[in-house]
Design a protein around this motif. Structure first.
Motif, PDB file in Angstrom:
ATOM      1  N   ILE A 219      -1.892  54.842 -30.326  1.00 40.35           N
ATOM      2  CA  ILE A 219      -0.937  53.930 -29.679  1.00 40.35           C
ATOM      3  C   ILE A 219      -0.912  52.445 -30.512  1.00 40.35           C
ATOM      4  N   GLU A 220      -2.144  52.070 -30.966  1.00 33.74           N
ATOM      5  CA  GLU A 220      -2.487  50.903 -31.820  1.00 33.74           C
ATOM      6  C   GLU A 220      -1.924  50.794 -33.115  1.00 33.74           C
ATOM      7  N   ALA A 221      -1.705  51.908 -33.873  1.00 30.69           N
ATOM      8  CA  ALA A 221      -1.255  52.286 -35.007  1.00 30.69           C
ATOM      9  C   ALA A 221       0.376  52.155 -34.906  1.00 30.69           C
ATOM     10  N   GLY A 222       1.002  52.804 -33.731  1.00 32.72           N
ATOM     11  CA  GLY A 222       2.458  52.939 -33.687  1.00 32.72           C
ATOM     12  C   GLY A 222       2.968  51.350 -33.087  1.00 32.72           C
ATOM     13  N   SER A 223       1.918  50.529 -32.544  1.00 33.08           N
ATOM     14  CA  SER A 223       2.191  49.279 -32.284  1.00 33.08           C
ATOM     15  C   SER A 223       2.618  48.493 -33.213  1.00 33.08           C
ATOM     16  N   ASP A 224       1.327  48.614 -34.126  1.00 33.65           N
ATOM     17  CA  ASP A 224       1.466  47.658 -35.365  1.00 33.65           C
ATOM     18  C   ASP A 224       2.732  48.056 -36.365  1.00 33.65           C
ATOM     19  N   ILE A 225       3.249  49.090 -36.126  1.00 35.99           N
ATOM     20  CA  ILE A 225       4.728  49.211 -36.995  1.00 35.99           C
ATOM     21  C   ILE A 225       5.492  48.732 -36.298  1.00 35.99           C
ATOM     22  N   ALA A 226       5.685  48.861 -34.977  1.00 36.24           N
ATOM     23  CA  ALA A 226       6.633  48.250 -34.122  1.00 36.24           C
ATOM     24  C   ALA A 226       6.723  46.769 -33.972  1.00 36.24           C
ATOM     25  N   GLY A 227       5.522  46.260 -34.515  1.00 40.20           N
ATOM     26  CA  GLY A 227       5.426  44.697 -34.076  1.00 40.20           C
ATOM     27  C   GLY A 227       5.083  44.402 -32.656  1.00 40.20           C
ATOM     28  N   LEU A 228       4.696  45.284 -31.869  1.00 39.43           N
ATOM     29  CA  LEU A 228       4.369  45.236 -30.530  1.00 39.43           C
ATOM     30  C   LEU A 228       2.953  44.493 -30.501  1.00 39.43           C
ATOM     31  N   ARG A 229       2.826  43.399 -29.856  1.00 41.65           N
ATOM     32  CA  ARG A 229       1.550  42.767 -29.996  1.00 41.65           C
ATOM     33  C   ARG A 229       0.856  43.391 -28.459  1.00 41.65           C
ATOM     34  N   LEU A 230      -0.488  43.739 -28.601  1.00 46.22           N
ATOM     35  CA  LEU A 230      -1.251  44.402 -27.295  1.00 46.22           C
ATOM     36  C   LEU A 230      -2.191  43.407 -27.074  1.00 46.22           C
ATOM     37  N   ILE A 231      -2.297  42.939 -25.746  1.00 40.84           N
ATOM     38  CA  ILE A 231      -3.329  42.238 -25.056  1.00 40.84           C
ATOM     39  C   ILE A 231      -4.356  43.089 -24.433  1.00 40.84           C
ATOM     40  N   ASP A 232      -5.577  43.006 -24.816  1.00 42.79           N
ATOM     41  CA  ASP A 232      -6.701  43.816 -24.201  1.00 42.79           C
ATOM     42  C   ASP A 232      -8.028  42.841 -23.868  1.00 42.79           C
ATOM     43  N   ARG A 233      -8.829  43.350 -23.389  1.00 44.54           N
ATOM     44  CA  ARG A 233     -10.114  42.450 -22.920  1.00 44.54           C
ATOM     45  C   ARG A 233     -10.998  42.087 -23.919  1.00 44.54           C
ATOM     46  N   PHE A 234     -10.460  42.534 -25.390  1.00 43.91           N
ATOM     47  CA  PHE A 234     -11.409  42.149 -26.514  1.00 43.91           C
ATOM     48  C   PHE A 234     -10.911  40.600 -27.138  1.00 43.91           C
ATOM     49  N   VAL A 235     -11.900  39.725 -27.377  1.00 47.13           N
ATOM     50  CA  VAL A 235     -11.963  38.606 -28.044  1.00 47.13           C
ATOM     51  C   VAL A 235     -12.407  38.658 -29.255  1.00 47.13           C
ATOM     52  N   GLY A 236     -11.842  37.895 -30.357  1.00 44.13           N
ATOM     53  CA  GLY A 236     -12.592  37.884 -31.662  1.00 44.13           C
ATOM     54  C   GLY A 236     -11.673  38.263 -32.772  1.00 44.13           C
ATOM     55  N   ALA A 237     -11.987  37.814 -34.015  1.00 44.01           N
ATOM     56  CA  ALA A 237     -11.274  38.420 -35.217  1.00 44.01           C
ATOM     57  C   ALA A 237     -12.096  39.601 -35.984  1.00 44.01           C
ATOM     58  N   LEU A 238     -13.283  39.611 -36.364  1.00 42.25           N
ATOM     59  CA  LEU A 238     -13.918  40.425 -37.261  1.00 42.25           C
ATOM     60  C   LEU A 238     -14.291  41.552 -36.638  1.00 42.25           C
ATOM     61  N   THR A 239     -15.223  41.376 -35.485  1.00 43.47           N
ATOM     62  CA  THR A 239     -15.678  42.476 -34.604  1.00 43.47           C
ATOM     63  C   THR A 239     -15.661  41.909 -33.195  1.00 43.47           C
ATOM     64  N   PRO A 240     -14.411  41.974 -32.606  1.00 39.81           N
ATOM     65  CA  PRO A 240     -13.931  41.737 -31.156  1.00 39.81           C
ATOM     66  C   PRO A 240     -15.077  42.050 -30.147  1.00 39.81           C
ATOM     67  N   ILE A 241     -15.108  41.352 -29.148  1.00 40.62           N
ATOM     68  CA  ILE A 241     -16.239  41.603 -28.241  1.00 40.62           C
ATOM     69  C   ILE A 241     -15.437  41.690 -26.876  1.00 40.62           C
ATOM     70  N   PHE A 242     -15.830  42.839 -26.001  1.00 41.59           N
ATOM     71  CA  PHE A 242     -15.311  43.014 -24.845  1.00 41.59           C
ATOM     72  C   PHE A 242     -15.734  41.970 -23.770  1.00 41.59           C
ATOM     73  N   ARG A 243     -14.754  41.404 -23.188  1.00 41.82           N
ATOM     74  CA  ARG A 243     -14.975  40.130 -22.231  1.00 41.82           C
ATOM     75  C   ARG A 243     -14.522  40.447 -20.629  1.00 41.82           C
ATOM     76  N   SER A 244     -15.693  40.534 -19.874  1.00 45.30           N
ATOM     77  CA  SER A 244     -15.142  40.835 -18.496  1.00 45.30           C
ATOM     78  C   SER A 244     -14.429  39.512 -17.757  1.00 45.30           C
TER      79      SER A 244
END
Length: 456
Positions: A219-244
Protein backbone atom coordinates in the motif's frame (compact mmCIF):
# COMPACT_ATOMS: atom_id res chain seq x y z
CA UNK A 1 -27.16 -16.72 0.88
CA UNK A 2 -25.47 -19.70 -0.72
CA UNK A 3 -21.95 -18.95 -1.93
CA UNK A 4 -21.37 -22.62 -2.61
CA UNK A 5 -22.49 -22.33 -6.24
CA UNK A 6 -20.06 -22.96 -9.08
CA UNK A 7 -19.47 -19.28 -9.81
CA UNK A 8 -19.62 -17.96 -6.24
CA UNK A 9 -20.78 -14.55 -7.49
CA UNK A 10 -22.96 -12.75 -4.96
CA UNK A 11 -24.38 -9.24 -5.04
CA UNK A 12 -26.50 -7.29 -2.59
CA UNK A 13 -26.65 -3.53 -3.11
CA UNK A 14 -29.14 -0.70 -2.96
CA UNK A 15 -32.67 -1.95 -2.21
CA UNK A 16 -31.93 -5.66 -2.64
CA UNK A 17 -33.70 -7.52 0.15
CA UNK A 18 -31.40 -10.52 0.03
CA UNK A 19 -28.13 -11.52 -1.68
CA UNK A 20 -28.44 -12.62 -5.29
CA UNK A 21 -26.26 -15.49 -6.54
CA UNK A 22 -25.42 -15.61 -10.25
CA UNK A 23 -22.95 -17.02 -12.75
CA UNK A 24 -21.43 -16.08 -16.08
CA UNK A 25 -23.45 -17.80 -18.80
CA UNK A 26 -21.76 -16.37 -21.92
CA UNK A 27 -18.69 -14.39 -23.02
CA UNK A 28 -18.94 -12.73 -26.43
CA UNK A 29 -16.62 -9.98 -27.76
CA UNK A 30 -15.08 -9.69 -24.26
CA UNK A 31 -18.53 -8.91 -22.85
CA UNK A 32 -20.01 -11.18 -20.19
CA UNK A 33 -23.64 -12.17 -19.85
CA UNK A 34 -24.80 -13.22 -16.40
CA UNK A 35 -27.66 -15.40 -15.30
CA UNK A 36 -29.29 -15.71 -11.90
CA UNK A 37 -29.01 -19.06 -10.18
CA UNK A 38 -32.20 -21.08 -10.02
CA UNK A 39 -35.16 -19.91 -7.98
CA UNK A 40 -34.11 -16.27 -7.71
CA UNK A 41 -35.53 -13.09 -9.19
CA UNK A 42 -35.10 -9.33 -8.97
CA UNK A 43 -37.10 -6.38 -10.31
CA UNK A 44 -34.10 -4.94 -12.16
CA UNK A 45 -33.38 -8.22 -13.98
CA UNK A 46 -35.50 -9.33 -16.94
CA UNK A 47 -35.68 -13.01 -17.89
CA UNK A 48 -33.04 -13.81 -15.25
CA UNK A 49 -30.25 -12.49 -17.52
CA UNK A 50 -28.23 -9.27 -17.41
CA UNK A 51 -25.03 -7.81 -18.84
CA UNK A 52 -21.90 -6.26 -17.36
CA UNK A 53 -23.30 -2.84 -18.18
CA UNK A 54 -26.47 -3.65 -16.28
CA UNK A 55 -24.37 -4.72 -13.33
CA UNK A 56 -22.17 -1.65 -13.59
CA UNK A 57 -25.22 0.61 -13.60
CA UNK A 58 -26.31 -1.16 -10.45
CA UNK A 59 -23.02 -1.10 -8.51
CA UNK A 60 -21.00 1.97 -9.57
CA UNK A 61 -23.54 4.69 -8.63
CA UNK A 62 -24.16 2.95 -5.31
CA UNK A 63 -20.45 2.84 -4.46
CA UNK A 64 -20.00 6.43 -5.65
CA UNK A 65 -22.66 7.54 -3.19
CA UNK A 66 -21.23 5.53 -0.30
CA UNK A 67 -17.67 6.70 -1.00
CA UNK A 68 -18.79 10.28 -0.39
CA UNK A 69 -20.12 9.48 3.07
CA UNK A 70 -19.09 11.88 5.78
CA UNK A 71 -16.60 9.30 7.09
CA UNK A 72 -15.05 6.62 4.84
CA UNK A 73 -12.74 3.79 5.91
CA UNK A 74 -11.06 1.05 3.89
CA UNK A 75 -9.95 -2.24 5.47
CA UNK A 76 -7.52 -4.24 3.33
CA UNK A 77 -6.50 -7.86 3.90
CA UNK A 78 -4.11 -10.29 2.29
CA UNK A 79 -6.38 -10.58 -0.75
CA UNK A 80 -5.05 -7.26 -2.05
CA UNK A 81 -1.43 -8.45 -1.92
CA UNK A 82 -2.40 -11.73 -3.57
CA UNK A 83 -4.19 -9.87 -6.38
CA UNK A 84 -1.23 -7.59 -7.12
CA UNK A 85 1.26 -10.44 -6.81
CA UNK A 86 -0.75 -12.54 -9.27
CA UNK A 87 -1.09 -9.64 -11.71
CA UNK A 88 2.67 -9.04 -11.63
CA UNK A 89 4.03 -12.59 -11.46
CA UNK A 90 1.19 -14.98 -12.34
CA UNK A 91 1.53 -16.57 -8.91
CA UNK A 92 -0.03 -15.68 -5.58
CA UNK A 93 1.54 -18.30 -3.32
CA UNK A 94 3.55 -17.20 -0.30
CA UNK A 95 5.87 -20.18 -0.26
CA UNK A 96 5.60 -20.74 3.52
CA UNK A 97 4.90 -24.30 4.62
CA UNK A 98 4.51 -25.73 8.10
CA UNK A 99 7.72 -25.35 10.13
CA UNK A 100 9.68 -28.42 11.24
CA UNK A 101 9.96 -27.80 14.95
CA UNK A 102 12.71 -29.33 17.07
CA UNK A 103 11.72 -28.01 20.46
CA UNK A 104 10.73 -30.37 23.28
CA UNK A 105 7.15 -29.00 23.12
CA UNK A 106 6.68 -29.40 19.37
CA UNK A 107 3.70 -31.80 19.66
CA UNK A 108 1.85 -29.43 22.00
CA UNK A 109 2.58 -26.47 19.72
CA UNK A 110 1.25 -28.29 16.65
CA UNK A 111 -1.87 -29.33 18.54
CA UNK A 112 -2.66 -25.81 19.78
CA UNK A 113 -1.88 -24.24 16.38
CA UNK A 114 -4.28 -26.70 14.73
CA UNK A 115 -6.99 -25.87 17.28
CA UNK A 116 -6.45 -22.16 16.53
CA UNK A 117 -6.87 -22.74 12.78
CA UNK A 118 -10.10 -24.69 13.35
CA UNK A 119 -11.44 -22.00 15.66
CA UNK A 120 -10.77 -19.35 13.01
CA UNK A 121 -12.65 -21.40 10.39
CA UNK A 122 -9.58 -22.21 8.31
CA UNK A 123 -9.78 -25.97 8.61
CA UNK A 124 -7.21 -28.22 10.29
CA UNK A 125 -4.13 -26.76 8.56
CA UNK A 126 -2.52 -24.05 10.72
CA UNK A 127 -0.51 -21.30 9.05
CA UNK A 128 2.78 -19.78 10.12
CA UNK A 129 1.00 -17.09 12.14
CA UNK A 130 -0.74 -19.72 14.27
CA UNK A 131 2.62 -21.28 15.12
CA UNK A 132 4.24 -17.96 16.03
CA UNK A 133 1.32 -16.98 18.26
CA UNK A 134 1.34 -20.31 20.15
CA UNK A 135 5.12 -20.25 20.52
CA UNK A 136 5.02 -16.70 21.91
CA UNK A 137 2.41 -17.74 24.48
CA UNK A 138 4.46 -20.78 25.46
CA UNK A 139 7.56 -18.61 25.88
CA UNK A 140 5.71 -16.48 28.41
CA UNK A 141 4.71 -19.58 30.37
CA UNK A 142 8.24 -21.02 30.39
CA UNK A 143 9.58 -17.67 31.55
CA UNK A 144 7.08 -17.57 34.40
CA UNK A 145 7.90 -21.07 35.66
CA UNK A 146 11.64 -20.48 35.23
CA UNK A 147 12.35 -23.33 32.77
CA UNK A 148 15.46 -21.64 31.40
CA UNK A 149 16.77 -24.47 29.23
CA UNK A 150 13.55 -25.04 27.28
CA UNK A 151 12.92 -21.29 27.22
CA UNK A 152 16.24 -20.56 25.52
CA UNK A 153 15.73 -23.40 23.03
CA UNK A 154 12.22 -22.26 22.12
CA UNK A 155 13.26 -18.59 22.00
CA UNK A 156 15.99 -19.34 19.45
CA UNK A 157 13.57 -21.36 17.32
CA UNK A 158 10.91 -18.64 17.53
CA UNK A 159 13.41 -15.99 16.43
CA UNK A 160 14.39 -18.13 13.44
CA UNK A 161 10.73 -18.64 12.52
CA UNK A 162 9.89 -14.93 12.78
CA UNK A 163 12.97 -14.11 10.72
CA UNK A 164 11.93 -16.61 8.04
CA UNK A 165 8.38 -15.21 8.10
CA UNK A 166 9.65 -11.64 7.67
CA UNK A 167 12.00 -12.73 4.87
CA UNK A 168 9.07 -14.46 3.16
CA UNK A 169 7.01 -11.26 3.27
CA UNK A 170 9.96 -9.38 1.82
CA UNK A 171 10.33 -12.09 -0.85
CA UNK A 172 6.74 -11.43 -1.95
CA UNK A 173 7.60 -7.74 -2.26
CA UNK A 174 10.74 -8.67 -4.20
CA UNK A 175 8.77 -10.90 -6.59
CA UNK A 176 6.47 -7.96 -7.40
CA UNK A 177 9.31 -5.42 -7.67
CA UNK A 178 11.44 -7.68 -9.90
CA UNK A 179 8.63 -8.79 -12.24
CA UNK A 180 8.90 -7.97 -15.93
CA UNK A 181 8.46 -4.24 -16.52
CA UNK A 182 5.20 -4.51 -18.43
CA UNK A 183 3.45 -6.73 -15.89
CA UNK A 184 4.87 -4.82 -12.94
CA UNK A 185 3.68 -1.48 -14.31
CA UNK A 186 0.27 -2.92 -15.14
CA UNK A 187 -0.09 -4.34 -11.62
CA UNK A 188 0.89 -1.07 -9.96
CA UNK A 189 -1.42 0.90 -12.27
CA UNK A 190 -4.31 -1.25 -11.06
CA UNK A 191 -3.25 -0.66 -7.46
CA UNK A 192 -3.08 3.11 -8.02
CA UNK A 193 -6.54 3.20 -9.62
CA UNK A 194 -7.90 1.09 -6.79
CA UNK A 195 -6.49 3.31 -4.03
CA UNK A 196 -7.41 6.60 -5.71
CA UNK A 197 -11.01 5.48 -6.21
CA UNK A 198 -11.32 5.65 -2.43
CA UNK A 199 -8.96 8.56 -1.75
CA UNK A 200 -10.60 10.94 -4.25
CA UNK A 201 -12.79 12.78 -1.79
CA UNK A 202 -13.84 16.40 -1.82
CA UNK A 203 -12.31 18.80 0.68
CA UNK A 204 -15.54 19.02 2.67
CA UNK A 205 -15.36 15.35 3.63
CA UNK A 206 -13.32 13.71 6.35
CA UNK A 207 -10.09 12.03 5.25
CA UNK A 208 -10.11 8.46 4.00
CA UNK A 209 -8.90 6.04 6.70
CA UNK A 210 -6.92 3.09 5.34
CA UNK A 211 -6.51 0.12 7.68
CA UNK A 212 -4.71 -3.11 6.83
CA UNK A 213 -3.88 -6.40 8.51
CA UNK A 214 -0.97 -6.95 6.09
CA UNK A 215 2.67 -6.78 7.12
CA UNK A 216 4.03 -5.88 3.67
CA UNK A 217 4.47 -2.35 2.24
CA UNK A 218 2.46 -2.74 -0.95
CA UNK A 219 0.00 0.00 0.00
CA UNK A 220 2.87 2.35 0.80
CA UNK A 221 4.50 1.57 -2.56
CA UNK A 222 1.24 2.16 -4.43
CA UNK A 223 0.65 5.42 -2.56
CA UNK A 224 4.14 6.63 -3.49
CA UNK A 225 3.44 6.00 -7.16
CA UNK A 226 0.00 7.63 -6.94
CA UNK A 227 1.32 10.66 -5.05
CA UNK A 228 -1.02 9.83 -2.17
CA UNK A 229 0.27 11.23 1.13
CA UNK A 230 -0.20 8.88 4.08
CA UNK A 231 -0.50 10.17 7.64
CA UNK A 232 0.25 7.67 10.41
CA UNK A 233 1.51 7.71 13.99
CA UNK A 234 5.20 7.82 13.06
CA UNK A 235 7.12 11.08 13.40
CA UNK A 236 10.59 11.68 12.01
CA UNK A 237 12.63 11.52 8.81
CA UNK A 238 15.46 8.96 9.07
CA UNK A 239 14.05 6.44 11.57
CA UNK A 240 10.55 7.67 12.45
CA UNK A 241 9.29 6.95 15.97
CA UNK A 242 5.79 5.72 16.81
CA UNK A 243 4.04 8.39 18.87
CA UNK A 244 1.06 7.80 21.15
CA UNK A 245 0.50 11.55 21.41
CA UNK A 246 -0.46 12.02 17.78
CA UNK A 247 -3.25 14.54 17.44
CA UNK A 248 -5.41 15.12 14.38
CA UNK A 249 -2.56 16.32 12.20
CA UNK A 250 -3.57 17.16 8.63
CA UNK A 251 -2.32 18.93 5.51
CA UNK A 252 -3.81 22.24 4.33
CA UNK A 253 -2.99 24.90 1.77
CA UNK A 254 -3.89 28.56 1.26
CA UNK A 255 -5.74 29.16 -2.03
CA UNK A 256 -4.41 32.14 -4.04
CA UNK A 257 -6.21 35.36 -3.20
CA UNK A 258 -7.91 33.93 -0.12
CA UNK A 259 -6.57 34.85 3.30
CA UNK A 260 -7.23 33.09 6.55
CA UNK A 261 -9.20 30.19 5.05
CA UNK A 262 -6.89 27.20 4.57
CA UNK A 263 -8.39 24.24 2.75
CA UNK A 264 -7.67 20.53 2.81
CA UNK A 265 -4.89 19.39 0.51
CA UNK A 266 -6.17 16.73 -1.88
CA UNK A 267 -4.58 13.29 -2.09
CA UNK A 268 -4.14 12.68 1.66
CA UNK A 269 -5.24 9.65 3.70
CA UNK A 270 -4.77 8.36 7.22
CA UNK A 271 -3.00 5.00 7.42
CA UNK A 272 -2.93 2.31 10.12
CA UNK A 273 -1.31 -1.15 10.01
CA UNK A 274 -3.27 -3.04 12.65
CA UNK A 275 -0.89 -6.00 13.00
CA UNK A 276 2.40 -4.18 12.56
CA UNK A 277 4.88 -4.22 9.68
CA UNK A 278 8.14 -5.86 8.67
CA UNK A 279 9.88 -2.47 8.90
CA UNK A 280 8.72 -1.77 12.48
CA UNK A 281 11.37 -2.61 15.08
CA UNK A 282 11.29 -2.45 18.88
CA UNK A 283 14.43 -0.58 20.00
CA UNK A 284 14.58 -0.37 23.80
CA UNK A 285 10.77 -0.18 24.03
CA UNK A 286 10.64 2.51 21.34
CA UNK A 287 8.94 1.50 18.09
CA UNK A 288 10.94 2.70 15.09
CA UNK A 289 10.35 2.34 11.37
CA UNK A 290 13.60 1.39 9.66
CA UNK A 291 14.64 2.28 6.12
CA UNK A 292 13.90 -1.09 4.55
CA UNK A 293 13.66 -0.86 0.73
CA UNK A 294 10.59 -2.34 -0.91
CA UNK A 295 11.53 -5.84 -2.08
CA UNK A 296 14.74 -6.25 -0.08
CA UNK A 297 15.73 -9.92 -0.30
CA UNK A 298 17.04 -10.07 3.27
CA UNK A 299 15.97 -7.98 6.26
CA UNK A 300 18.88 -8.89 8.53
CA UNK A 301 21.44 -6.34 7.18
CA UNK A 302 19.01 -3.49 7.83
CA UNK A 303 18.63 -4.55 11.46
CA UNK A 304 22.38 -4.55 12.11
CA UNK A 305 22.95 -0.80 12.08
CA UNK A 306 24.34 1.32 14.90
CA UNK A 307 21.09 2.95 15.97
CA UNK A 308 19.02 -0.27 15.72
CA UNK A 309 21.20 -3.38 16.28
CA UNK A 310 18.23 -5.73 16.69
CA UNK A 311 17.40 -9.31 15.81
CA UNK A 312 14.33 -10.81 14.15
CA UNK A 313 12.49 -11.13 17.47
CA UNK A 314 12.29 -7.32 17.64
CA UNK A 315 10.35 -7.02 14.37
CA UNK A 316 6.86 -5.81 15.24
CA UNK A 317 4.67 -8.29 13.38
CA UNK A 318 1.94 -9.61 15.61
CA UNK A 319 -0.09 -12.53 14.23
CA UNK A 320 -3.73 -13.17 14.95
CA UNK A 321 -4.59 -13.97 18.56
CA UNK A 322 -7.82 -15.66 19.52
CA UNK A 323 -7.74 -14.03 22.96
CA UNK A 324 -7.30 -10.49 21.65
CA UNK A 325 -3.99 -10.15 23.49
CA UNK A 326 -2.47 -7.88 20.88
CA UNK A 327 -5.19 -5.30 21.45
CA UNK A 328 -4.01 -4.87 25.04
CA UNK A 329 -0.31 -4.29 24.35
CA UNK A 330 1.71 -1.37 23.05
CA UNK A 331 1.58 -0.24 20.27
CA UNK A 332 -1.42 -2.30 19.17
CA UNK A 333 -3.74 -0.75 21.73
CA UNK A 334 -3.18 2.62 20.04
CA UNK A 335 -3.80 1.20 16.58
CA UNK A 336 -7.07 -0.47 17.53
CA UNK A 337 -8.20 2.64 19.34
CA UNK A 338 -7.75 4.50 16.03
CA UNK A 339 -9.70 1.77 14.23
CA UNK A 340 -12.65 1.91 16.64
CA UNK A 341 -12.69 5.73 16.70
CA UNK A 342 -12.73 5.95 12.90
CA UNK A 343 -15.55 3.42 12.44
CA UNK A 344 -17.91 3.87 15.35
CA UNK A 345 -19.42 7.26 14.53
CA UNK A 346 -22.51 8.38 12.59
CA UNK A 347 -22.57 8.55 8.78
CA UNK A 348 -19.60 6.21 8.50
CA UNK A 349 -18.97 3.71 5.69
CA UNK A 350 -16.48 0.85 5.88
CA UNK A 351 -15.34 -1.01 2.76
CA UNK A 352 -13.43 -4.27 3.17
CA UNK A 353 -11.40 -5.82 0.36
CA UNK A 354 -9.45 -9.06 0.57
CA UNK A 355 -10.35 -9.40 4.26
CA UNK A 356 -11.74 -12.82 5.19
CA UNK A 357 -13.28 -11.83 8.57
CA UNK A 358 -10.98 -14.24 10.39
CA UNK A 359 -10.02 -11.83 13.21
CA UNK A 360 -12.57 -11.75 16.03
CA UNK A 361 -11.19 -8.57 17.59
CA UNK A 362 -11.64 -6.70 14.28
CA UNK A 363 -15.06 -8.21 13.62
CA UNK A 364 -16.27 -7.07 17.04
CA UNK A 365 -15.49 -3.43 16.23
CA UNK A 366 -17.22 -3.69 12.85
CA UNK A 367 -20.28 -5.19 14.50
CA UNK A 368 -20.33 -2.36 17.05
CA UNK A 369 -20.17 0.12 14.17
CA UNK A 370 -23.34 -1.36 12.67
CA UNK A 371 -25.28 -0.63 15.86
CA UNK A 372 -25.29 2.99 14.65
CA UNK A 373 -28.17 3.17 12.11
CA UNK A 374 -26.44 5.61 9.73
CA UNK A 375 -23.38 3.38 9.18
CA UNK A 376 -22.83 0.98 6.29
CA UNK A 377 -20.54 -1.97 5.55
CA UNK A 378 -19.47 -2.91 2.01
CA UNK A 379 -17.83 -6.34 1.71
CA UNK A 380 -15.83 -6.87 -1.50
CA UNK A 381 -14.19 -10.28 -1.78
CA UNK A 382 -12.87 -12.50 -4.57
CA UNK A 383 -14.43 -15.54 -2.88
CA UNK A 384 -15.65 -16.90 0.43
CA UNK A 385 -14.30 -20.47 0.54
CA UNK A 386 -14.68 -20.91 4.29
CA UNK A 387 -18.14 -19.34 4.34
CA UNK A 388 -17.18 -16.83 7.05
CA UNK A 389 -18.69 -13.84 5.22
CA UNK A 390 -21.96 -15.71 4.72
CA UNK A 391 -22.02 -16.74 8.37
CA UNK A 392 -21.36 -13.22 9.64
CA UNK A 393 -23.97 -11.71 7.30
CA UNK A 394 -26.63 -14.07 8.63
CA UNK A 395 -25.59 -13.80 12.29
CA UNK A 396 -25.29 -10.02 12.49
CA UNK A 397 -28.71 -9.45 10.96
CA UNK A 398 -28.02 -5.87 9.84
CA UNK A 399 -29.12 -6.67 6.28
CA UNK A 400 -30.05 -3.11 5.29
CA UNK A 401 -26.65 -1.83 6.42
CA UNK A 402 -24.53 -4.40 4.57
CA UNK A 403 -23.69 -4.55 0.86
CA UNK A 404 -22.02 -7.60 -0.67
CA UNK A 405 -19.91 -7.80 -3.85
CA UNK A 406 -18.38 -11.28 -3.95
CA UNK A 407 -17.03 -13.39 -6.80
CA UNK A 408 -14.29 -13.51 -9.40
CA UNK A 409 -16.48 -11.92 -12.08
CA UNK A 410 -17.25 -8.76 -10.09
CA UNK A 411 -14.64 -8.54 -7.29
CA UNK A 412 -11.39 -9.25 -9.10
CA UNK A 413 -9.06 -6.25 -9.20
CA UNK A 414 -9.47 -6.02 -12.99
CA UNK A 415 -13.27 -5.99 -12.82
CA UNK A 416 -13.31 -3.46 -10.00
CA UNK A 417 -11.04 -0.86 -11.60
CA UNK A 418 -12.52 -1.35 -15.09
CA UNK A 419 -16.22 -1.41 -14.26
CA UNK A 420 -17.43 -1.05 -10.71
CA UNK A 421 -15.33 1.37 -8.67
CA UNK A 422 -16.01 5.11 -8.99
CA UNK A 423 -13.86 7.24 -11.24
CA UNK A 424 -10.57 7.87 -9.37
CA UNK A 425 -10.57 11.66 -9.63
CA UNK A 426 -12.29 14.67 -8.14
CA UNK A 427 -13.67 15.79 -11.48
CA UNK A 428 -15.96 18.75 -10.81
CA UNK A 429 -16.68 19.18 -14.53
CA UNK A 430 -18.11 15.65 -14.77
CA UNK A 431 -20.16 16.16 -11.60
CA UNK A 432 -21.55 19.46 -12.90
CA UNK A 433 -22.37 17.89 -16.29
CA UNK A 434 -24.23 15.01 -14.61
CA UNK A 435 -26.27 17.50 -12.57
CA UNK A 436 -27.18 19.50 -15.68
CA UNK A 437 -28.21 16.41 -17.64
CA UNK A 438 -30.37 15.19 -14.78
CA UNK A 439 -32.09 18.57 -14.42
CA UNK A 440 -32.74 18.93 -18.16
CA UNK A 441 -33.70 15.45 -19.24
CA UNK A 442 -35.01 13.57 -16.20
CA UNK A 443 -38.82 13.45 -16.41
CA UNK A 444 -40.90 13.73 -13.22
CA UNK A 445 -43.01 10.79 -12.21
CA UNK A 446 -46.47 10.75 -13.77
CA UNK A 447 -49.63 9.78 -11.91
CA UNK A 448 -51.06 6.49 -13.10
CA UNK A 449 -54.61 6.09 -14.32
CA UNK A 450 -55.32 3.79 -11.36
CA UNK A 451 -55.30 6.59 -8.83
CA UNK A 452 -52.83 7.62 -6.15
CA UNK A 453 -49.91 5.39 -7.23
CA UNK A 454 -47.11 6.77 -9.31
CA UNK A 455 -45.31 5.17 -12.22
CA UNK A 456 -42.02 6.08 -13.90
Amino acid sequence: MDTGTVSKNVIKVREDKAPLCFHCSQIKDDQKTFELDGGQSAKWIADNQFSEEDLRGRIEPWLTSLFQSEHLSLLLGSGLTSSIQFAATGNSGNGMGNPELKTYYKDQIVKKATESAIQMGRGSKPNIEDYIRVMNELLRGLNIVGDEANYNELKAETEMLIGAFADNISAIENAIASATEGKRNSAFNKLVLFLMSFASRTGTRDRLNIFTTNYDRLIEAGSDIAGLRLIDRFVGALTPIFRSSRMDIDMHYNPPGIRGEPRYLEGVARYTKLHGSIDWVNCNNIIRRIGLPFGAKNIEPFLKVASINADASKIMIYPNASKDKETAEYPYVELFRDFAAALCRPNSTLVTYGYSFGDDHINRIIRDMLTIPSTHLVVIAYDDPAGRIEKIFNEWGRFNQISLIIGKDIASLDALVDYYLPKPAIDRTTIRMADLLRQRYDQPSKPSKKGGDFEE
